[in-house]
Every structure is written in C-alpha cells, then in structure tokens.
Scaffold this active site. Structure first.
Site, short mmCIF file in Angstrom:
data_model
loop_
_atom_site.label_atom_id
_atom_site.label_comp_id
_atom_site.label_asym_id
_atom_site.label_seq_id
_atom_site.Cartn_x
_atom_site.Cartn_y
_atom_site.Cartn_z
N ASP A 71 0.83 -1.20 0.00
CA ASP A 71 0.00 0.00 0.00
C ASP A 71 0.86 1.25 0.00
OD1 ASP A 71 -2.34 1.48 0.04
OD2 ASP A 71 -2.54 1.42 2.22
N CYS B 235 -20.47 -13.35 -3.99
CA CYS B 235 -21.35 -12.35 -3.38
C CYS B 235 -22.81 -12.63 -3.71
CB CYS B 235 -20.98 -10.94 -3.86
SG CYS B 235 -19.49 -10.26 -3.10
N CYS C 108 -16.67 8.34 1.50
CA CYS C 108 -16.27 7.24 2.36
C CYS C 108 -15.68 7.77 3.67
CB CYS C 108 -15.25 6.36 1.65
SG CYS C 108 -14.60 5.01 2.64
N CYS D 144 -18.91 -1.77 6.25
CA CYS D 144 -19.16 -2.68 5.13
C CYS D 144 -18.59 -4.06 5.42
CB CYS D 144 -18.62 -2.11 3.83
SG CYS D 144 -16.84 -1.80 3.80
#
Length: 352
Positions: free
Chosen positions: A135, A189, A215, A245
């Site tokens: 990241d 999903c 967000c 979430c």
C-alpha cells in the site's frame, strides 16, 4: 509454490499467490473511476494514472508478482466480534477506530516480512530482481490479489475470501522471475448487497463502485480539509476509518485471527471516551500512536475527527441530559485552538 507457502506461513502470512503483469483489462475501469473524480483529494492516484495497471512500467524488468495476504484481527478476538463492533457504534460517547488501526502500522510489519520472504526465496534459488510493496506505491493491489487467487472483489471493492473474509492486509513482491500464475477465485457475493445497504454515507454508489469522497475512511484519514457538513452527522462516533461494510459482510464470520502480536489492540484505542481523546495534547497523541497507522493523520486531523464525533454524541443525547456537559466542556477547551480547521469543527459540534 509449496515451499514458498510454508515460508510465508512461518512469517505470519495466511496465503501467497502469483499474478501476471498484464492488467490491461483493468485499465478502462481505473480511468473511468478517476474521470468521475471518485478519488477525491488523492491526487497521487491521478498523477500515476495507468502506471498502476502496468507493473513492468513501475518496476522495469518485472515479469511476475508474488501476492501475499496477512490476517489482522487481534489474536484474542472473540467469536461474534462483528456484533461486538457494531454495538460500539451504538455508544455515541465512545470513540471508534477501525480494527486494523488499533495495533502496529501494517506498512512496517508487512514490508519487513515480505522482504524476509524474498530473502528466503533467494537463498533457495539465488539472487533475483525484486521490489516489495505494501500500500505504498501505484499498485493495483486488489486487482493483483484477485487475479492470483487471494479472493474476489466484493461489491464494496475489497478483496473477499471464502476462508478469511476481508479482514486482511495485502502486499506484493514484484519479481523478474517467470512464475506460473495461481488461478483466480470465483465471486461468491451473489445477490447480497449488505455492504451497500449498511454504508452510512452511501459511498458505495453501485456494486464494485466506491466514491471515496463520501467514504468515512477517506474523510477521516486521507482528506486534510474541512469535512462536508452534510456528511458530518453520518459519521457517528467513527474517528479513524470505518469498518461498517466489513462488519455487515456474511463472509467475515470466517475472518482469521492474526498469527502475530503486532495487531493486538493498544491501550487507549478501543473503548475510550471521546472527551478523553479530544484532551490529548500533541505530545500525548504522538506517544500513544507511535509506530501505529493513526499517527500519519497528525494531531490536527485527529482533533477535527474527534470534534465531529463529539458533536454527534451531543445530538444523540436527550435535551438537558446531564451527560452532555462533560462533552461540551471538552469541546469548549478546544474552542481557541490555533488551527482554524479544529476551531471550525469544534464550533460545529457545540452547535449540535
């Protein structure tokens, strides 16, 4: 790969895979997302553009990408942890920090252990060209993870695994070795959209489509200016990041605990009173967040976020409730802060 998997597990990783470097099919979606402005103030995303989808341009000579994932739930996480975390959101005077941020900075943990993994591979096959990422550069982490079998892209855009949910970090080693790719995982999903329905700010504007500008993770971590007044009431008591979430996702009942002590929650970052957090001096903030991811936002943004949460706590209390006075006192103590950013959010909170 069997030997690499064993070495990776010994270093605390839960799974490794291999992806190729042709990510051209991901380029249109990336450019559409940027064109829509969904990256918000993260200008570096637009600046790097398609380099994210072209590993061999980012690191010349790259032929394959070794991907790795590492679980981050603290070792002592109890069963039913999702319900426990959701209940924190119902205690408005208590601040909430995302689970991943309560321990040591994952950048440091993964980078060091990916480097050790590379060194172990090199001892076996000899030196090779490589570069480690966590990241920390223009890398399409989730795309590489999905292509290498770490999981599929959930509707919240995070990577999901049938064995581990989504509570894990991702890291990569770009290598100049031609390695056989591991097969991708299929999506599971189905018709579920629990992550979309639960998002407090409706940041997931469509399946697999996230508007970062809405967000809470972006607003509390990446965004460095005033928070949109329309979004402040929706943030509740979330001060650093948002796990909603993931808490709503059925697959996270399979989330694995970390094999390392690094991600155990630090004292003062779980179950703490917002009024106490607002009282932290800069020196105390730096001391309590040393070596952790929260430090990167700095004391000013920390106070901004806590002030918003305190304003929401005031709004949640009945009129003339005696519990409101300590919250107002904490805010008034910051009303004259040197930062205009802090003062603005404190005044907004007092007005709640």
């Amino acid at each position: 790969m069997a030997g690499v998997r064993n070495w990776a597990r010994a270093l605390g990783f839960s799974q490794v895979g291999v992806a190729g470097v042709d990510l051209s099919s991901a380029e249109p979606g990336l450019m559409q997302w940027l064109a829509a402005g969904f990256h918000g103030g993260m200008g570096y995303m637009a600046a790097h553009g398609l380099k994210r989808a072209r590993p061999a341009e980012l690191v010349p000579g790259t032929v394959s990408v070794i991907t790795a994932r590492m679980n981050y739930l603290p070792r002592a996480t109890p069963e039913g942890w999702q319900a426990i975390e959701l209940r924190r959101l119902e205690r408005p005077r208590e601040g909430v920090v995302s689970l991943y941020a309560r321990g040591r900075d994952y950048h440091k943990v993964l980078r060091a252990r990916l480097q050790k993994l590379q060194e172990r591979i090199a001892r076996e096959i000899g030196p090779f060209g490589h570069r480690v990422f966590t990241d920390s550069a223009p890398v399409l982490e989730a795309e590489l993870a999905a292509r290498s079998g770490q999981g599929w892209r959930g509707k919240h855009t995070l990577v999901l695994s049938r064995e581990a949910g989504s509570m894990f970090f991702l890291g990569e080693i770009y290598v100049d070795l031609a390695l056989p790719a591991t097969p991708p995982a299929s999506s599971h999903c189905g018709s579920c959209q629990a992550c979309i329905d639960v998002c407090p700010t409706r940041a997931i504007v469509a399946p697999h489509r996230l508007d970062a500008r809405r967000c809470i993770s972006y607003l509390t971590i990446e965004h460095d200016g005033p928070i949109d007044e329309a979004l402040r009431p929706l943030m509740g008591n979330r001060v650093y990041g948002c796990d909603d979430c993931q808490l709503a996702c059925p697959w996270n009942k399979y989330a694995g605990r970390s094999a390392l002590p690094d991600f155990d929650a630090r004292d003062g970052l779980s179950g703490a009173a917002l009024a106490d957090w607002l009282g932290w001096s800069e020196a105390e903030f730096l001391r309590r967040t040393e070596g952790g991811p929260i430090r990167r936002i700095g004391h000013e943004r920390w106070l901004r976020n806590v002030a918003v949460a305190l304003g929401n706590a005031l709004a949640a209390l009945p009129a003339h409730d005696a519990r409101a006075e300590p919250l107002r006192a904490a805010l008034r103590a910051r009303a004259g802060h040197p930062s205009a950013l802090v003062r603005e959010h404190v005044q907004w909170a007092l007005g709640r």
